[in-house]
Design a protein around this motif. Structure first.
Motif, PDB file in Angstrom:
ATOM      1  N   VAL A  12       0.855  -1.186   0.000  1.00 15.67           N
ATOM      2  CA  VAL A  12       0.000   0.000   0.000  1.00 15.67           C
ATOM      3  C   VAL A  12       0.888   1.232   0.000  1.00 15.67           C
ATOM      4  O   VAL A  12       2.026   1.183   0.483  1.00 15.67           O
ATOM      5  N   GLN A  13       0.390   2.311  -0.537  1.00 18.93           N
ATOM      6  CA  GLN A  13       1.164   3.550  -0.570  1.00 18.93           C
ATOM      7  C   GLN A  13       1.030   4.312   0.750  1.00 18.93           C
ATOM      8  O   GLN A  13       0.068   4.115   1.497  1.00 18.93           O
ATOM      9  N   THR A  14       1.993   5.164   0.994  1.00 17.14           N
ATOM     10  CA  THR A  14       1.940   6.021   2.185  1.00 17.14           C
ATOM     11  C   THR A  14       0.621   6.791   2.217  1.00 17.14           C
ATOM     12  O   THR A  14       0.183   7.342   1.208  1.00 17.14           O
ATOM     13  N   GLY A  15       0.006   6.787   3.396  1.00 17.98           N
ATOM     14  CA  GLY A  15      -1.271   7.456   3.555  1.00 17.98           C
ATOM     15  C   GLY A  15      -2.464   6.567   3.286  1.00 17.98           C
ATOM     16  O   GLY A  15      -3.610   6.956   3.563  1.00 17.98           O
ATOM     17  N   GLY A  16      -2.221   5.403   2.765  1.00 18.99           N
ATOM     18  CA  GLY A  16      -3.294   4.489   2.429  1.00 18.99           C
ATOM     19  C   GLY A  16      -3.783   3.688   3.620  1.00 18.99           C
ATOM     20  O   GLY A  16      -3.326   3.876   4.758  1.00 18.99           O
ATOM     21  N   SER A  17      -4.719   2.791   3.335  1.00 16.68           N
ATOM     22  CA  SER A  17      -5.333   1.962   4.370  1.00 16.68           C
ATOM     23  C   SER A  17      -5.285   0.496   3.971  1.00 16.68           C
ATOM     24  O   SER A  17      -5.212   0.164   2.787  1.00 16.68           O
ATOM     25  N   LEU A  18      -5.357  -0.336   4.996  1.00 16.60           N
ATOM     26  CA  LEU A  18      -5.339  -1.774   4.780  1.00 16.60           C
ATOM     27  C   LEU A  18      -6.033  -2.414   5.974  1.00 16.60           C
ATOM     28  O   LEU A  18      -5.948  -1.890   7.094  1.00 16.60           O
ATOM     29  N   ARG A  19      -6.703  -3.525   5.743  1.00 18.54           N
ATOM     30  CA  ARG A  19      -7.347  -4.231   6.839  1.00 18.54           C
ATOM     31  C   ARG A  19      -6.851  -5.668   6.896  1.00 18.54           C
ATOM     32  O   ARG A  19      -6.901  -6.393   5.908  1.00 18.54           O
ATOM     33  N   LEU A  20      -6.392  -6.046   8.081  1.00 17.29           N
ATOM     34  CA  LEU A  20      -5.982  -7.417   8.334  1.00 17.29           C
ATOM     35  C   LEU A  20      -7.096  -8.139   9.086  1.00 17.29           C
ATOM     36  O   LEU A  20      -7.814  -7.529   9.874  1.00 17.29           O
ATOM     37  N   SER A  21      -7.195  -9.432   8.820  1.00 18.27           N
ATOM     38  CA  SER A  21      -8.157 -10.271   9.524  1.00 18.27           C
ATOM     39  C   SER A  21      -7.434 -11.456  10.147  1.00 18.27           C
ATOM     40  O   SER A  21      -6.412 -11.903   9.621  1.00 18.27           O
TER      41      SER A  21
END
Length: 122
Positions: A12-21
């Motif tokens: 992901v790029q800086t400033g972005g979001s991601l969700r882990l499960s």
């Protein structure tokens, strides 16, 4: 033996979001808790956050407070780590852990997932 299945890592790029499960195969105690640690390359393990599946209490590491949020779906024994405003310093292998909680303390070292890599590009 509790099996932890993680998913959601990636680039992901800086400033972005991601969700882990992370889904646990079972709960082993009434005060079952789950959480996340991370390890950057060449660094020590760092506490990211934890959640009690008993009472919903959450706690976070200082470096992620205000940016990361942990939530759970107790019916599925699943916890989520929503990561926002990501920085290159957040690049690490993220490990899901399970254990117990008591009051405001977590004891999460009992079970470990295999880890999922999160890479934040600058």
């Amino acid at each position: 033996q509790v099996h932890l299945e993680e998913s959601g890592g990636g680039l992901v790029q800086t400033g972005g979001s991601l969700r882990l499960s992370c889904t646990a195969s079972e709960r082993t105690a009434c005060n079952f808790a789950m959480g996340w640690f991370r390890q950057a390359h060449g660094a020590n393990y760092e506490f990211v956050g934890g959640i009690s599946l008993d009472n919903g209490y959450t706690d976070y590491g200082e470096s992620v407070k205000g940016r990361f949020t942990i939530s759970s779906d107790n019916a599925k024994n699943t916890v989520y780590l929503q990561m926002s405003s990501l920085k290159p310093d957040d690049t690490a292998v993220y490990y899901c852990l399970a254990g117990t909680s008591r009051g405001s303390s977590f004891n999460l070292g009992e079970y470990w997932g295999n880890g999922t890599l999160v890479t934040v590009s600058s």
